[in-house]
Structures are given as structure tokens and as C-alpha cells.
Design a protein around this motif. Structure first.
Motif, PDB file in Angstrom:
ATOM      1  N   VAL A  82      63.946  63.392 -12.683  1.00 48.53           N
ATOM      2  CA  VAL A  82      63.110  63.559 -13.870  1.00 48.53           C
ATOM      3  C   VAL A  82      61.639  63.561 -13.474  1.00 48.53           C
ATOM      4  CG1 VAL A  82      62.371  62.463 -16.026  1.00 48.53           C
ATOM      5  CG2 VAL A  82      64.815  62.618 -15.484  1.00 48.53           C
ATOM      6  N   MET A  83      61.252  62.660 -12.580  1.00 47.59           N
ATOM      7  CA  MET A  83      59.845  62.503 -12.204  1.00 47.59           C
ATOM      8  C   MET A  83      59.300  63.703 -11.420  1.00 47.59           C
ATOM      9  SD  MET A  83      59.128  59.945 -13.889  1.00 47.59           S
ATOM     10  CE  MET A  83      57.417  59.981 -13.419  1.00 47.59           C
ATOM     11  N   GLU A  84      60.168  64.584 -10.954  1.00 45.43           N
ATOM     12  CA  GLU A  84      59.712  65.826 -10.310  1.00 45.43           C
ATOM     13  C   GLU A  84      59.043  66.753 -11.323  1.00 45.43           C
ATOM     14  OE1 GLU A  84      63.018  67.664  -8.336  1.00 45.43           O
ATOM     15  OE2 GLU A  84      63.405  65.891  -7.095  1.00 45.43           O
ATOM     16  N   HIS A  85      59.237  66.493 -12.614  1.00 48.29           N
ATOM     17  CA  HIS A  85      58.771  67.384 -13.670  1.00 48.29           C
ATOM     18  C   HIS A  85      57.747  66.742 -14.617  1.00 48.29           C
ATOM     19  CE1 HIS A  85      61.938  70.060 -12.408  1.00 48.29           C
ATOM     20  NE2 HIS A  85      62.769  69.038 -12.449  1.00 48.29           N
ATOM     21  N   CYS A  86      57.317  65.515 -14.322  1.00 48.55           N
ATOM     22  CA  CYS A  86      56.415  64.826 -15.249  1.00 48.55           C
ATOM     23  C   CYS A  86      55.690  63.682 -14.555  1.00 48.55           C
ATOM     24  CB  CYS A  86      57.206  64.283 -16.439  1.00 48.55           C
ATOM     25  SG  CYS A  86      58.381  62.985 -16.001  1.00 48.55           S
ATOM     26  N   ALA A  87      54.769  63.081 -15.282  1.00 51.05           N
ATOM     27  CA  ALA A  87      54.093  61.858 -14.841  1.00 51.05           C
ATOM     28  C   ALA A  87      54.068  60.896 -16.019  1.00 51.05           C
ATOM     29  CB  ALA A  87      52.672  62.172 -14.391  1.00 51.05           C
ATOM     30  N   VAL A  88      54.248  59.634 -15.737  1.00 51.24           N
ATOM     31  CA  VAL A  88      54.223  58.626 -16.795  1.00 51.24           C
ATOM     32  C   VAL A  88      52.780  58.408 -17.232  1.00 51.24           C
ATOM     33  CG1 VAL A  88      54.746  56.233 -17.398  1.00 51.24           C
ATOM     34  CG2 VAL A  88      56.300  57.515 -15.913  1.00 51.24           C
ATOM     35  N   GLU A  89      52.541  58.493 -18.540  1.00 49.03           N
ATOM     36  CA  GLU A  89      51.208  58.239 -19.096  1.00 49.03           C
ATOM     37  C   GLU A  89      51.090  56.850 -19.694  1.00 49.03           C
ATOM     38  OE1 GLU A  89      49.571  61.032 -21.840  1.00 49.03           O
ATOM     39  OE2 GLU A  89      49.122  62.437 -20.232  1.00 49.03           O
ATOM     40  N   ARG A  90      52.182  56.363 -20.254  1.00 48.63           N
ATOM     41  CA  ARG A  90      52.156  55.061 -20.909  1.00 48.63           C
ATOM     42  C   ARG A  90      53.553  54.472 -20.852  1.00 48.63           C
ATOM     43  NH1 ARG A  90      49.058  52.066 -23.872  1.00 48.63           N
ATOM     44  NH2 ARG A  90      49.802  50.835 -25.617  1.00 48.63           N
ATOM     45  N   PHE A  91      53.625  53.181 -20.580  1.00 48.31           N
ATOM     46  CA  PHE A  91      54.906  52.487 -20.560  1.00 48.31           C
ATOM     47  C   PHE A  91      54.753  51.231 -21.398  1.00 48.31           C
ATOM     48  CE2 PHE A  91      58.597  50.235 -19.059  1.00 48.31           C
ATOM     49  CZ  PHE A  91      59.502  51.257 -18.793  1.00 48.31           C
ATOM     50  N   GLU A  92      55.642  51.085 -22.374  1.00 50.63           N
ATOM     51  CA  GLU A  92      55.579  49.943 -23.277  1.00 50.63           C
ATOM     52  C   GLU A  92      56.898  49.187 -23.239  1.00 50.63           C
ATOM     53  OE1 GLU A  92      53.322  51.244 -27.124  1.00 50.63           O
ATOM     54  OE2 GLU A  92      54.346  52.999 -26.252  1.00 50.63           O
ATOM     55  N   VAL A  93      56.795  47.880 -23.139  1.00 44.82           N
ATOM     56  CA  VAL A  93      57.953  47.004 -23.181  1.00 44.82           C
ATOM     57  C   VAL A  93      57.822  46.164 -24.439  1.00 44.82           C
ATOM     58  CG1 VAL A  93      59.197  45.126 -22.040  1.00 44.82           C
ATOM     59  CG2 VAL A  93      58.106  46.931 -20.658  1.00 44.82           C
ATOM     60  N   PHE A  94      58.838  46.211 -25.265  1.00 40.01           N
ATOM     61  CA  PHE A  94      58.885  45.402 -26.479  1.00 40.01           C
ATOM     62  C   PHE A  94      59.953  44.349 -26.280  1.00 40.01           C
ATOM     63  CE2 PHE A  94      57.326  49.578 -27.568  1.00 40.01           C
ATOM     64  CZ  PHE A  94      56.180  49.279 -28.291  1.00 40.01           C
ATOM     65  N   GLY A  95      59.572  43.093 -26.361  1.00 38.36           N
ATOM     66  CA  GLY A  95      60.448  41.978 -26.045  1.00 38.36           C
ATOM     67  C   GLY A  95      59.865  41.231 -24.868  1.00 38.36           C
ATOM     68  N   GLU A  96      60.606  40.240 -24.383  1.00 36.21           N
ATOM     69  CA  GLU A  96      60.095  39.393 -23.315  1.00 36.21           C
ATOM     70  C   GLU A  96      61.018  39.441 -22.107  1.00 36.21           C
ATOM     71  OE1 GLU A  96      58.313  35.632 -24.739  1.00 36.21           O
ATOM     72  OE2 GLU A  96      58.959  36.340 -26.714  1.00 36.21           O
ATOM     73  N   PRO A  97      60.734  40.348 -21.166  1.00 39.14           N
ATOM     74  CA  PRO A  97      61.549  40.396 -19.945  1.00 39.14           C
ATOM     75  C   PRO A  97      61.330  39.131 -19.127  1.00 39.14           C
ATOM     76  CG  PRO A  97      59.609  41.778 -19.708  1.00 39.14           C
ATOM     77  CD  PRO A  97      59.624  41.291 -21.128  1.00 39.14           C
ATOM     78  N   ASP A  98      62.314  38.802 -18.296  1.00 37.77           N
ATOM     79  CA  ASP A  98      62.103  37.646 -17.420  1.00 37.77           C
ATOM     80  C   ASP A  98      61.010  37.979 -16.404  1.00 37.77           C
ATOM     81  OD1 ASP A  98      63.334  39.037 -15.229  1.00 37.77           O
ATOM     82  OD2 ASP A  98      65.259  38.059 -15.580  1.00 37.77           O
ATOM     83  N   ALA A  99      60.557  36.983 -15.674  1.00 40.08           N
ATOM     84  CA  ALA A  99      59.411  37.142 -14.769  1.00 40.08           C
ATOM     85  C   ALA A  99      59.670  38.212 -13.710  1.00 40.08           C
ATOM     86  CB  ALA A  99      59.084  35.806 -14.108  1.00 40.08           C
ATOM     87  N   GLU A 100      60.893  38.285 -13.194  1.00 41.93           N
ATOM     88  CA  GLU A 100      61.218  39.272 -12.159  1.00 41.93           C
ATOM     89  C   GLU A 100      61.111  40.701 -12.690  1.00 41.93           C
ATOM     90  OE1 GLU A 100      64.797  40.391  -9.031  1.00 41.93           O
ATOM     91  OE2 GLU A 100      65.267  39.200 -10.803  1.00 41.93           O
ATOM     92  N   VAL A 101      61.672  40.965 -13.863  1.00 38.73           N
ATOM     93  CA  VAL A 101      61.618  42.303 -14.450  1.00 38.73           C
ATOM     94  C   VAL A 101      60.180  42.656 -14.835  1.00 38.73           C
ATOM     95  CG1 VAL A 101      62.334  43.715 -16.434  1.00 38.73           C
ATOM     96  CG2 VAL A 101      64.032  42.400 -15.149  1.00 38.73           C
ATOM     97  N   ALA A 102      59.456  41.714 -15.418  1.00 36.24           N
ATOM     98  CA  ALA A 102      58.060  41.974 -15.775  1.00 36.24           C
ATOM     99  C   ALA A 102      57.249  42.342 -14.542  1.00 36.24           C
ATOM    100  CB  ALA A 102      57.456  40.765 -16.486  1.00 36.24           C
ATOM    101  N   ALA A 103      57.427  41.609 -13.444  1.00 38.99           N
ATOM    102  CA  ALA A 103      56.690  41.900 -12.205  1.00 38.99           C
ATOM    103  C   ALA A 103      57.098  43.255 -11.639  1.00 38.99           C
ATOM    104  CB  ALA A 103      56.931  40.793 -11.176  1.00 38.99           C
ATOM    105  N   ALA A 104      58.387  43.576 -11.705  1.00 38.97           N
ATOM    106  CA  ALA A 104      58.861  44.862 -11.179  1.00 38.97           C
ATOM    107  C   ALA A 104      58.298  46.027 -11.998  1.00 38.97           C
ATOM    108  CB  ALA A 104      60.385  44.902 -11.162  1.00 38.97           C
ATOM    109  N   VAL A 105      58.240  45.879 -13.311  1.00 41.62           N
ATOM    110  CA  VAL A 105      57.664  46.931 -14.159  1.00 41.62           C
ATOM    111  C   VAL A 105      56.187  47.102 -13.819  1.00 41.62           C
ATOM    112  CG1 VAL A 105      57.034  47.566 -16.529  1.00 41.62           C
ATOM    113  CG2 VAL A 105      59.326  46.716 -16.045  1.00 41.62           C
ATOM    114  N   ARG A 106      55.461  45.992 -13.716  1.00 44.91           N
ATOM    115  CA  ARG A 106      54.033  46.068 -13.374  1.00 44.91           C
ATOM    116  C   ARG A 106      53.834  46.752 -12.022  1.00 44.91           C
ATOM    117  NH1 ARG A 106      53.964  40.856 -15.894  1.00 44.91           N
ATOM    118  NH2 ARG A 106      52.729  40.982 -17.799  1.00 44.91           N
TER     119      ARG A 106
END
Length: 133
Positions: A82-106
Motif C-alpha cells: 500500500v505504501m508504494e502508492h501513498c504517504a501517511v499525512e496524519r495518524f490518529e489513535v482513539f483510545g489508550e494503547p499500552d506503552a509498547e504500542v504507543a511507543a511503536a506508533v510514535r
């Protein structure tokens, strides 16, 4: 079925489709979503395309942070296509991921786009008991 789960996470990914790549994006996203439907842990995946602005909006609903980790383990080849055809402009997380997932997303988002994480104030989830297409 009605559930209330404070661990639930909704991801919204806004992608800028590369000029000349609309059809490639459509094919790649269709394959990725079909793979997720068959094998992924998501409770819901929906992708919408605004052709006029060449933006795509993807929404993914996860039961919890463990489901997000399972998704990442399974889906990487499809995400790369998918990423061969686009670039991420905005990523939103709604809810509270655990610390590991939050760090990985960041870490994954880095400085390439805007990231927000918004804790839940209130809510519920309701799904039909039948299978959805």
C-alpha cells in the motif's frame, strides 16, 4: 452483540495518494483489506477515497493493544505494498494503547506526519450477530 471494553482502539490513517498511483493504490488497499478480513484481528476495517483531494482515510477497530501487535506481525507485506502508492499525512489513535504500542506508533510515524492519541471519554460498541461483508 453489545460490548463495552476500555481497551478498544480505533485507528484513523489519512494517506496522500501519489499522483498517477490511484489505481495501484485501489488494488493494493483492496488486497490488504481482504487479507485483514480473512486473517487479521481487527473488528472492523473501512477505507474511503476522496479522489478530488487524492486522500484516503482508513479506519481500523481493535479489541486491544494485543490485537494491534498481532496485526503488525501479520500485515507488514500488505502495508508495504500500500505504501508504494501513498504517504501517511496524519495518524490518529482513539483510545489508550499500552506503552509498547504507543511507543511503536510514535516510532513508526516519526516526523513524517502528524500523530494524535486521544483517550476515550465514553462509548460502547454494537455489532450485528450475523456475518458482515
Amino acid at each position: 452483540m453489545t460490548t463495552h471494553d476500555d481497551g478498544i482502539l480505533l485507528f484513523r490513517n489519512t494517506m496522500r495518494i501519489t499522483d498517477g498511483h490511484l489505481e495501484g493504490f485501489r488494488g493494493a488497499i483492496a488486497r490488504a483489506v481482504e487479507f485483514a478480513r480473512q486473517h487479521g484481528p481487527q473488528l472492523m476495517v473501512q477505507t474511503f477515497i476522496d479522489e478530488e483531494r487524492m486522500l484516503a482515510h482508513s479506519f481500523q477497530l481493535f479489541r486491544d493493544s494485543d490485537a494491534v501487535r498481532a496485526h503488525w506481525r501479520l500485515a507488514d507485506p500488505h502495508i508495504q505494498e500500500v505504501m508504494e502508492h501513498c504517504a501517511v499525512e496524519r495518524f490518529e489513535v482513539f483510545g489508550e494503547p499500552d506503552a509498547e504500542v504507543a511507543a511503536a506508533v510514535r516510532s513508526a510515524v516519526g516526523e513524517q506526519c502528524s500523530l494524535t492519541i486521544s483517550p476515550r471519554a465514553a462509548g460502547f460498541v454494537r455489532f450485528a450477530t450475523g456475518t458482515a461483508a
